[in-house]
Design a protein around this motif. Structure first.
Motif, short mmCIF file in Angstrom:
data_model
loop_
_atom_site.label_atom_id
_atom_site.label_comp_id
_atom_site.label_asym_id
_atom_site.label_seq_id
_atom_site.Cartn_x
_atom_site.Cartn_y
_atom_site.Cartn_z
N THR A 195 30.23 -1.17 2.52
CA THR A 195 30.43 -2.42 1.78
C THR A 195 31.65 -3.22 2.26
O THR A 195 31.56 -4.44 2.37
CB THR A 195 30.49 -2.15 0.26
OG1 THR A 195 29.27 -1.51 -0.11
CG2 THR A 195 30.63 -3.43 -0.53
N ARG A 225 28.83 -7.70 4.67
CA ARG A 225 28.59 -8.43 3.43
C ARG A 225 27.09 -8.37 3.14
O ARG A 225 26.31 -9.07 3.78
CB ARG A 225 29.04 -9.87 3.56
CG ARG A 225 30.53 -9.97 3.71
CD ARG A 225 30.94 -11.40 3.72
NE ARG A 225 32.38 -11.47 3.88
CZ ARG A 225 33.02 -12.52 4.32
NH1 ARG A 225 32.35 -13.62 4.63
NH2 ARG A 225 34.32 -12.50 4.42
N PHE A 226 26.72 -7.54 2.19
CA PHE A 226 25.30 -7.36 1.88
C PHE A 226 24.84 -8.35 0.83
O PHE A 226 25.44 -8.46 -0.23
CB PHE A 226 25.04 -5.93 1.39
CG PHE A 226 25.23 -4.90 2.46
CD1 PHE A 226 24.30 -4.76 3.48
CD2 PHE A 226 26.35 -4.07 2.46
CE1 PHE A 226 24.48 -3.82 4.47
CE2 PHE A 226 26.53 -3.13 3.45
CZ PHE A 226 25.60 -3.00 4.46
N ASP A 227 23.78 -9.07 1.16
CA ASP A 227 23.07 -9.90 0.19
C ASP A 227 21.78 -9.16 -0.10
O ASP A 227 20.92 -9.02 0.79
CB ASP A 227 22.73 -11.28 0.77
CG ASP A 227 23.93 -12.19 0.86
OD1 ASP A 227 24.95 -11.91 0.18
OD2 ASP A 227 23.87 -13.18 1.60
N ILE A 243 18.39 -9.15 -2.18
CA ILE A 243 17.54 -10.10 -2.88
C ILE A 243 16.24 -9.41 -3.29
O ILE A 243 15.68 -8.64 -2.51
CB ILE A 243 17.22 -11.30 -1.96
CG1 ILE A 243 18.53 -11.99 -1.53
CG2 ILE A 243 16.28 -12.29 -2.62
CD1 ILE A 243 18.39 -12.91 -0.33
N THR A 262 20.67 0.26 -1.23
CA THR A 262 20.35 -0.99 -1.93
C THR A 262 19.08 -0.90 -2.79
O THR A 262 18.90 -1.70 -3.70
CB THR A 262 20.19 -2.17 -0.95
OG1 THR A 262 19.14 -1.89 -0.03
CG2 THR A 262 21.49 -2.44 -0.20
N ARG A 288 27.17 -11.33 7.28
CA ARG A 288 26.17 -11.08 6.26
C ARG A 288 24.99 -10.28 6.82
O ARG A 288 24.53 -10.54 7.92
CB ARG A 288 25.63 -12.38 5.69
CG ARG A 288 26.66 -13.12 4.87
CD ARG A 288 26.02 -13.97 3.79
NE ARG A 288 27.05 -14.62 3.01
CZ ARG A 288 27.78 -14.03 2.08
NH1 ARG A 288 27.61 -12.77 1.81
NH2 ARG A 288 28.70 -14.69 1.42
N LYS A 335 21.29 -9.34 5.19
CA LYS A 335 20.40 -9.54 4.04
C LYS A 335 19.40 -8.41 3.96
O LYS A 335 18.83 -7.99 4.98
CB LYS A 335 19.65 -10.86 4.17
CG LYS A 335 20.49 -12.09 3.96
CD LYS A 335 19.61 -13.33 3.99
CE LYS A 335 20.44 -14.58 3.80
NZ LYS A 335 19.60 -15.78 3.86
N HIS A 388 13.87 -16.28 4.70
CA HIS A 388 15.28 -16.04 4.41
C HIS A 388 16.13 -16.16 5.65
O HIS A 388 17.26 -15.85 5.69
CB HIS A 388 15.46 -14.67 3.74
CG HIS A 388 14.87 -14.62 2.36
ND1 HIS A 388 13.55 -14.30 2.11
CD2 HIS A 388 15.40 -14.90 1.15
CE1 HIS A 388 13.31 -14.36 0.83
NE2 HIS A 388 14.40 -14.72 0.21
#
Length: 192
Positions: free
Chosen positions: A16, A20-22, A24, A53, A153, A155, A192
């Motif tokens: 972490t 930078r984990f997004d 969704i 996640t 990031r 994703k 995305h």
């Protein structure tokens, strides 16, 4: 605390601050029952990232070679991974995966079978379609969009379960079913 939960916590603490984990679409993930989770494969970090996640514990099929490594052969089963011999029909791995799904667990697969060197989605192997057709599990597509670079990031997108009733009713082929799964993963990447 079991080793899976401990490992998930350790991976989260280590990764972490670096990425930078997004995340969704977790709300699309069924809260119970068997789930076949199919994701694209861009990096060796994909399994731990999906594991940390996903809203439920994930059992991954992992290449059999990892179970020959001195330390990993003891750790892999404790983190819910089981071996699959690549390049051939591994009946034991297929039986094990189906049993996990029928018991209401989450089976994680990377249908491409290996990492994509250029990050583009490759053709999926028929195993994903086999599991989707032979179980009554929900099939959840997942897209990982990188690249994994420090402080950039990454994703992780979980899509809505893919409707499988029509394919199951008409006894579609595993190849056709895998193509549909890959199409849903590609759609998540494109959107995305």
């Amino acid at each position: 605390m079991n080793l899976y939960t401990f490992g998930k916590a350790v991976v989260t603490v280590i990764l972490t601050p670096i990425y930078r984990f997004d995340v969704i679409g977790r709300e699309h993930f069924p809260k119970e029952g068997g789930v076949l989770l199919c994701a694209n494969h861009i990096d060796n970090l994909d399994p731990p990232v999906v594991g940390m996640t996903a809203p439920r514990d994930v059992s991954f099929m992992a290449k059999a070679e990892l179970f020959d490594a001195p330390i990993l052969k003891h750790i892999m089963p404790k983190i819910k991974a089981f071996p699959v011999k690549r390049g051939m029909s591994d009946r034991e791995a297929l039986r094990r995966g189906l049993a996990l799904l029928k018991e209401g667990n989450v089976l994680g697969l990377f249908p491409e079978g290996t990492r994509s060197r250029d990050g583009k989605l490759k053709k999926g192997l028929a195993g994903a379609g086999f599991f989707a057709l032979r179980s009554n599990s929900a099939v959840v597509p997942c897209a990982i969009i990188g690249p994994y670079k420090p402080f950039k990031r990454v994703k992780v997108i979980y899509g809505e379960p893919i409707p499988m009733d029509e394919l199951r009713e008409r006894k579609a082929s595993a190849e056709e079913t895998t193509e549909l799964i890959m199409m849903h993963i590609q759609r998540l990447i494109d959107n995305h």
